[in-house]
Design an enzyme around this catalytic site. Structure first.
Site, PDB file in Angstrom:
ATOM      1  N   LYS A  48       0.847  -1.190   0.000  1.00 46.29           N
ATOM      2  CA  LYS A  48       0.000   0.000   0.000  1.00 46.29           C
ATOM      3  C   LYS A  48       0.884   1.241   0.000  1.00 46.29           C
ATOM      4  CE  LYS A  48      -1.950   2.741   2.892  1.00 46.29           C
ATOM      5  NZ  LYS A  48      -1.753   3.950   2.078  1.00 46.29           N
ATOM      6  N   GLY A  66       2.532   4.156  13.822  1.00 47.22           N
ATOM      7  CA  GLY A  66       3.113   2.894  14.291  1.00 47.22           C
ATOM      8  C   GLY A  66       2.408   2.401  15.545  1.00 47.22           C
ATOM      9  N   GLU A 113       9.787   1.276  10.546  1.00 46.84           N
ATOM     10  CA  GLU A 113      10.762   2.340  10.253  1.00 46.84           C
ATOM     11  C   GLU A 113      10.037   3.654  10.492  1.00 46.84           C
ATOM     12  OE1 GLU A 113      13.862   2.157   9.575  1.00 46.84           O
ATOM     13  OE2 GLU A 113      13.966  -0.014   9.356  1.00 46.84           O
ATOM     14  N   GLU A 123       9.702  16.217  15.328  1.00 52.12           N
ATOM     15  CA  GLU A 123      10.080  16.035  13.927  1.00 52.12           C
ATOM     16  C   GLU A 123       9.271  17.000  13.060  1.00 52.12           C
ATOM     17  OE1 GLU A 123       8.826  12.408  11.882  1.00 52.12           O
ATOM     18  OE2 GLU A 123      10.818  12.247  11.006  1.00 52.12           O
ATOM     19  N   GLY A 166       6.617   5.006   8.406  1.00 54.60           N
ATOM     20  CA  GLY A 166       5.793   6.202   8.572  1.00 54.60           C
ATOM     21  C   GLY A 166       6.009   6.799   9.945  1.00 54.60           C
ATOM     22  N   CYS A 221      13.606  10.890   6.942  1.00 51.43           N
ATOM     23  CA  CYS A 221      13.419  10.397   8.312  1.00 51.43           C
ATOM     24  C   CYS A 221      14.675  10.587   9.158  1.00 51.43           C
ATOM     25  CB  CYS A 221      13.016   8.928   8.282  1.00 51.43           C
ATOM     26  SG  CYS A 221      14.063   7.953   7.190  1.00 51.43           S
TER      27      CYS A 221
END
Ligand code: NAD
Length: 490
Positions: free
Chosen positions: A186, A244, A261, A392, A239, A295
């Site tokens: 996806k 997560g 990740e 972030e 993501g 990331c």
């Protein structure tokens, strides 16, 4: 030489779901638009997968896994097919690069020279692994032969982010396919096009129907249906950490294997004894590559106080000269952010930084109101407790922080729930290796930044994830070990 952004009417790639080797509309008939972030214009619409489509794709993947021909094919032949896929990717390098840039907004020079070659390299690397993954014999006591079989996990759901759409897919497809799993991929809803084209190339390479299924769709619908599906054996996810957490909760019902990740707030530490010109260039690339939508971006720059002012002047001067704009122009260094929502999030963080009392040294604004661009932005005088030092931002925004010495900077650099990457700039070899041990991150760079190879593991400490992508380590995530006992005559 500059080229114009590709006219939208030229897009004629796949826009339907890829299920069992067939292109089909969603069961619901729904479609959604994908935009060019450089213009805000619609490129095309794609079929929108939901639970019913996930059911069909999982059924196809299960059949392909249980009945073959994928699972019956020799490992060597699987490797050959993957190698063919890698060749096809490089044959279509320009087309794939343009597609990625059009859908994502990243500079074409990166799509062409970094993303697409790394995608092909990753698939080629795992093609080589296909016939080298095997079990072992174990000298157990007693009249027994004991050996292990290393077997694929089964049907794997792969859910990826939009910042490196094709590359993140390749990192997951390579090891999954080399070890004989089947996949339902996806892509992110913002960037479905290159994954669909990759699916088409998988078929052309000879990957049998049902082995790679590609379902564009949204997280809470298509993504969640994959996560909760009882016949999906594993979820590999790239993501945000918050997503997560949702996935971990939802996967609990079926106790799926998961690998994550997630995000980062990576410290980039420059000591006074470093090659400062190299550190300036590396720090700029560390935060502004891919518009900061990376990331492992070096978003917290720790500068040792004796070189602070001198370093800042160079950094700010060079950042101001970076070329922001048309992603299709080969000289562009910073392209467009992924969406209007994300642009607004980044601009909000810039406002927060100002309100928190950090000093805006350059950027903070948009070069144009057309498309989703933000100029490279540097905040001076940031302290560890500010939001712009803790959260972030995932955009071209750098927080610069002053430090005294190694003992003081290590706990400050580690003072985050993330642990994806870190970097150290110094000419002192002992200090470099000591720092590499002390920093709590899955990757540590010394006198460089953002170097990644298919051969070397990539992944997070702490809340940046678990499991590893790339290298031999990713094979662990896609296999399970069976212990076989055979009674021997005395
Ligand atoms: P996101 O978590 O919003 O979305 C990622 C993917 O998850 C998308 O495909 C989305 O549709 C899907 N998703 C969303 N909600 C879901 C749900 N409830 N169930 C199942 N799937 C769901 O993240 P994003 O904004 O697309 O990506 C940015 C984040 O990704 C950043 O935090 C970044 O650091 C991280 N990232 C990490 C790596 C890495 O290798 N560690 C690489 C790239 C990006």
């Amino acid at each position: 030489m500059a080229t114009a952004i590709k006219p939208l009417s030229t897009y004629n790639g796949p826009t339907q779901l890829l299920i069992d080797g067939q292109w089909r509309e969603a069961v619901s008939g729904k479609r959604f638009n994908t935009l060019n972030p450089a213009t805000g214009e619609i490129i095309t619409s794609v079929a929108e997968a939901d639970k019913a489509d996930v059911d069909l794709a999982v059924k196809a993947a299960r059949k392909a896994f249980e009945e073959g021909p994928w699972s019956k094919m020799t490992a060597t032949d699987r490797g050959r097919v993957l190698s063919k896929l890698a060749d096809l990717i490089m044959e279509h390098r320009d087309e794939l690069a343009e597609l990625e840039t059009m859908d994502n907004g990243k500079p074409i020079s990166d799509s062409r020279n970094v993303d697409v070659p790394l995608v092909a390299d990753c698939i080629e690397y795992y093609a080589g692994w296909a016939n080298k993954v095997h079990g072992e014999t174990i000298p157990v006591p007693g009249p027994f032969l004991n050996y292990t079989l290393r077997e694929p996990i089964g049907v794997v759901g792969q859910i990826v982010a939009w910042n490196f759409p094709m590359l993140l897919a390749a990192w997951k497809l390579g090891p999954a396919l080399a070890t004989g799993n089947t996949v339902v991929l996806k892509p992110a809803e913002q960037t479905p096009l290159s994954a669909l084209r990759l699916g088409e190339l998988c078929l052309e390479a000879g990957i049998p129907p049902g082995v790679v299924n590609v379902l564009p769709g949204f997280g809470p619908t298509a993504g969640s249906a994959l996560v909760t599906h009882p016949d999906v054996d594993k979820i590999a996810f790239t993501g945000e950490y918050l997503t997560g957490q949702t996935i971990m909760r939802e996967a609990a019902g079926t106790l799926k294997r998961i690998s994550f990740e997630l995000g980062g707030k990576s410290p980039n530490i420059v000591f006074a004894d470093a090659d400062l010109d190299a550190a300036v260039a590396g720090s700029l690339m560390g935060i502004f590559w891919n518009q900061g939508e990376v990331c492992c971006a070096g978003s917290r720059l720790f500068l040792q106080e004796s070189v602070y002012d001198q370093f800042m002047d160079k950094l700010v001067g060079q950042a101001g000269k970076m070329k922001v704009g048309d992603p299709m122009d080969p000289s562009t260094q910073i392209g467009a952010l992924i969406s209007e929502d994300h642009l607004n999030k980044v601009l909000r963080y810039i406002d927060i930084g100002k309100a928190e009392g950090a000093k805006l040294r350059t950027g903070g604004d948009q070069p144009t109101k057309r498309g989703y661009f933000v100029n490279p932005t540097i905040f001076d005088g940031v302290n560890d407790s500010m939001k712009i030092a803790r959260e972030e931002i995932f955009g071209p925004v750098l927080s610069v922080i002053r430090f005294k010495d190694m003992d003081e900077v290590v706990p400050r650099a580690n003072n985050t729930f993330y642990g994806l990457a870190a970097a150290v700039w110094t000419r002192d070899v002992g200090k470099a290796h000591a720092m590499a041990r002390k920093l709590k991150a899955g990757t540590v760079w010394v006198n460089t930044y953002n170097v990644i190879s298919s051969l070397s593991p990539f992944g997070g400490y702490k809340m940046s994830g678990f499991g590893r992508e790339l290298g031999v380590h990713a094979l662990e995530s896609y296999t399970q070990v069976k212990s076989v006992w055979v009674s021997l005559p005395n």
